[in-house]
Motif scaffolding. Structure first.
Motif, PDB file in Angstrom:
ATOM      1  N   TYR A 260      27.619  -1.901 -32.293  1.00  0.00           N
ATOM      2  CA  TYR A 260      27.635  -2.358 -30.697  1.00  0.00           C
ATOM      3  C   TYR A 260      27.063  -3.337 -30.212  1.00  0.00           C
ATOM      4  CZ  TYR A 260      26.634  -1.267 -25.945  1.00  0.00           C
ATOM      5  OH  TYR A 260      26.757  -1.512 -24.578  1.00  0.00           O
ATOM      6  N   MET A 291      22.939   2.028 -25.746  1.00  0.00           N
ATOM      7  CA  MET A 291      22.833   2.319 -27.139  1.00  0.00           C
ATOM      8  C   MET A 291      22.252   3.520 -27.483  1.00  0.00           C
ATOM      9  SD  MET A 291      22.939   1.097 -30.331  1.00  0.00           S
ATOM     10  CE  MET A 291      22.809  -0.697 -30.453  1.00  0.00           C
ATOM     11  N   TRP A 318      24.247  -5.335 -34.012  1.00  0.00           N
ATOM     12  CA  TRP A 318      24.126  -4.958 -32.834  1.00  0.00           C
ATOM     13  C   TRP A 318      23.421  -6.216 -32.301  1.00  0.00           C
ATOM     14  CZ3 TRP A 318      18.841  -5.425 -31.029  1.00  0.00           C
ATOM     15  CH2 TRP A 318      17.820  -5.540 -31.937  1.00  0.00           C
ATOM     16  N   THR A 348      16.249  -2.093 -27.628  1.00  0.00           N
ATOM     17  CA  THR A 348      17.175  -1.603 -28.801  1.00  0.00           C
ATOM     18  C   THR A 348      16.221  -1.042 -29.859  1.00  0.00           C
ATOM     19  OG1 THR A 348      19.060  -3.043 -28.018  1.00  0.00           O
ATOM     20  CG2 THR A 348      19.007  -2.117 -30.298  1.00  0.00           C
TER      21      THR A 348
END
Length: 514
Positions: A260, A291, A318, A348
Motif C-alpha cells: 500500500y 493503513m 509502503w 505508519t
C-alpha cells in the motif's frame, strides 16, 4: 518493575490561537506478552533508478569510502538505525531478473535491458554476491524475491541450492569458485512479487497454484529453514487474501505480503513532493491512516483461517509515492522527502507496532534515491532525509515488548473533514525503559500531554522531537540538518505527573526510565 497492570491516564490539551483544542486520554496497559518484531523496520532496495547503481553501488573512481564498489557512508548510516533486513532485487524487477546473469567474473556477465524501469542497460555488476556482501556490511538479513513471473521452478530451485547448500554439488562448487565457499543461509524468500500485476497479471486462484508449484522446489537445506513469503494483495483486495489463506496451508507460508502506497492525487498525477498546501497535506495524512483499516481487515480474514497467527502479514512495500522530481527521469521514481513524509512514516510505524501480533515484517520503499528514501545522494555527497530520522528515533521499539494503548484523541479538522490529531505506540525494552512515540499531525496547534505515571515508578525521563517550521521543509545537500531529532527540554517530573508538549506537525519520542 513488575508485570502487573499499569495504566497511564494522559490528558491531551491542544491550544489554538486563543481556544483550548480539547481533551483526550491515552491509556497504556503494561500486560502484553507481544513483541514488536525488528523486521517491521525493514527496507527495500530494488534495481530501480539510482537505488542500486549510483546509490549503494558506485563507480570505482568515486572518491568516497568503499568496499569494492559498495558505498560505505551509506552502509554506516543504515547500521546506525539497525536495519534488520533488506529486500532485493525487487519489486517488479524481481520477476524479470535471472540470478545467473549476476554471478561470476563481472566482465563476463551479460548486459540486459531493464524493461520495467526505464528501458536502460543493466550490466549485472551488482548481483547475488554483491548484495549479500552489502547485507553483511550493514549487519542485516537478506530478503530475496524470487522470479515467478518470467522464471521457472528449476531456476528458483537452483538459486536456493547455490545460496544455501553446504555439501558437494556443481552449484555449491560454483559458489565457492565465485568467492564464497560457505553457504549464505538465506532464510527470507519471496515467492514472486505483485503477482496480481507486474509479476504476471495473475488471478489469486492461479497464483496460489503457482506458489504451491514453485514452493515445492524451495528446499530447506541443512542449517537453513526457508521462510516463504507469498505475494499477497494490492491494498484493499480482500478477495486475494481470502483465496491465499484458503488455498495455501499455514505451515507452508511464513508470511503473506501486502502493498500500500500513500498517493495524494491519483496514479497519473500523484502530486509534488515539495510543493503542496494544507489540502494535500491533510489528504496525505488521511490516506496514510488508511493503513490501519487495511491491516485490520486483512488480519480479520487471516484470523479465520489461521487463528494461531502462524502466518505473518508482511507489508513489504509502503510509503508515500509522489511525482518524480522535475528534471529527473520519471521512470527512476526519484522524489524529495519532507516533514510530511516523516509524519507519514512515524504514523505508519505506530500502526504496525500496534498490530504486532500479525504484522511482523514491513519494508519501506525504498532505501536510497527512490520513492520515500532514507538517503539521497548526488555524486560523492549524501543527505539523510526526515524519514531516516524517524527510523533513528523508533529503533528503540525493535524487539521490545509491545505495550497496548488506547487513545481518545482530539481531531485535526480541515475543510469539514477530521482525522485524529495524535497517534502513538509504546514499548518496554530489555532494560525496562518505556518508550512512547507520539505524533501530532495537526500543523497548526500544539498538544500538551499530561500524564499520571505513579504506577511506572519513573525516576527520570528524556525526550527527542522531530519537527520543522513548515510541513514542506526538506533536507538538502546544502542544508542537510534542517530537520533532525533534537533533545527537547521536558517539563520536570512533579510527583507522579508528566507533561509533554507536542509542537505542531511533530514526532516526539519519550523515554521513561525506572
Amino acid at each position: 518493575m513488575t508485570s502487573t497492570l499499569r495504566t497511564i491516564a494522559v490528558c491531551l490539551l491542544a491550544f489554538g490561537a486563543t481556544t483550548a483544542f480539547g481533551q483526550a486520554t491515552l491509556t497504556v496497559t503494561d500486560t502484553s506478552t507481544q513483541t514488536i518484531s525488528r523486521f517491521i523496520y525493514g527496507h527495500f532496495a530494488e534495481d530501480l533508478g539510482r537505488c542500486i547503481y549510483d546509490g549503494f553501488w558506485v563507480d570505482d573512481s568515486m572518491k568516497v569510502p568503499r568496499k569494492d564498489r559498495i558505498r560505505l557512508d551509506v552502509v554506516e548510516a543504515l547500521k546506525r538505525i539497525k536495519v534488520p533486513d533488506l529486500r532485493w532485487p525487487g519489486g517488479c524487477f524481481a520477476d524479470q531478473y535471472h540470478w545467473s546473469d549476476g554471478i561470476g567474473p563481472r566482465a563476463q556477465r551479460p548486459t540486459r535491458v531493464n524493461t520495467t524501469w526505464g528501458m536502460i542497460p543493466d550490466d549485472n555488476s551488482f548481483g547475488t554476491h554483491e548484495f549479500l556482501e552489502l547485507c553483511g556490511l550493514i549487519g542485516c538479513e537478506p530478503y530475496i524475491a524470487g522470479n515467478v513471473g518470467s522464471g521457472t521452478p528449476q531456476e528458483m530451485e537452483n538459486w536456493l541450492e547455490y545460496l544455501n547448500y553446504g555439501g558437494k554439488s556443481t552449484l555449491s562448487a560454483q559458489r565457492a569458485a565465485n568467492g564464497h565457499p560457505a553457504p549464505y543461509k538465506v532464510s527470507l524468500w519471496g515467492v514472486g512479487n505483485e503477482s496480481w500485476g507486474c509479476g504476471g497479471s495473475m488471478t489469486p486462484e492461479f497464483y496460489t497454484d503457482q506458489f504451491k508449484r514453485y514452493g515445492e522446489f524451495c528446499k530447506d537445506y541443512p542449517g537453513t529453514h526457508l521462510k516463504k513469503i507469498a505475494s499477497g494483495p494490492n491494498s484493499d483486495d480482500y478477495h486475494w487474501t481470502e483465496v491465499c489463506m484458503q488455498r495455501i496451508p499455514a505451515w507452508d507460508m511464513y508470511a503473506l505480503s501486502m502493498h500500500y502506497y500513500t498517493v495524494v492525487g491519483d496514479w497519473d498525477h500523484k502530486g509534488s513532493a515539495t510543493r503542496f498546501g494544507e489540502d494535500e497535506y491533510f489528504t496525505g495524512m488521511r490516506k496514510c491512516m488508511f493503513m490501519d483499516t487495511l491491516v485490520r481487515k486483512h488480519s480479520a480474514i487471516m484470523d479465520k483461517y489461521d487463528p494461531a497467527k502462524r502466518v505473518a502479514l508482511a507489508v513489504d512495500e509502503w510509503g508515500i509515492w509522489t511525482d518524480a522530481e522535475p528534471g529527473t527521469n520519471p521512470a527512476f521514481l526519484y522524489q524529495q522527502n519532507s516533514l510530511r513524509d516523516a509524519l507519514i512514516a512515524a504514523t505508519t510505524l505506530n500502526i504496525f507496532n500496534n498490530h504486532c501480533d500479525r504484522v511482523r515484517m514491513a519494508n519501506l520503499a525504498q532505501a536510497i534515491n527512490v520513492l520515500q528514501a532514507l538517503i539521497l545522494t548526488k555524486g560523492a555527497r549524501m543527505v539523510l532525509t526526515p524519514t531516516y530520522y524517524v527510523f533513528e528515533l523508533y529503533k528503540v521499539h525493535q524487539d521490545a515488548r509491545w505495550i497496548p494503548i488506547s487513545l481518545n484523541s482530539p481531531d485535526y479538522t480541515y475543510n469539514g473533514q477530521s482525522i485524529p490529531a495524535v497517534n502513538a505506540s509504546a514499548s518496554r525494552d530489555q532494560q525496562g525503559r518505556v518508550h512512547i512515540s507520539l505524533v501530532n499531525l495537526d500543523p497548526n496547534k500544539e498538544v500538551t500531554v499530561s500524564a499520571n505515571i505513579q504506577a511506572l515508578h519513573v525516576r527520570s525521563m528524556s525526550q527527542e522531537v522531530l519537527t520543522s517550521a513548515h510541513f514542506t521543509d526538506i533536507n538538502t545537500l546544502d542544508e542537510p540538518n534542517k530537520i533532525r531529532p533534537l533533545a527537547s527540554t521536558a517539563e520536570p517530573l512533579s510527583g507522579d505527573s508528566l507533561s509533554v508538549t507536542l509542537p505542531p506537525a511533530s514526532i516526539v519520542v519519550v523515554e521513561l526510565r525506572p
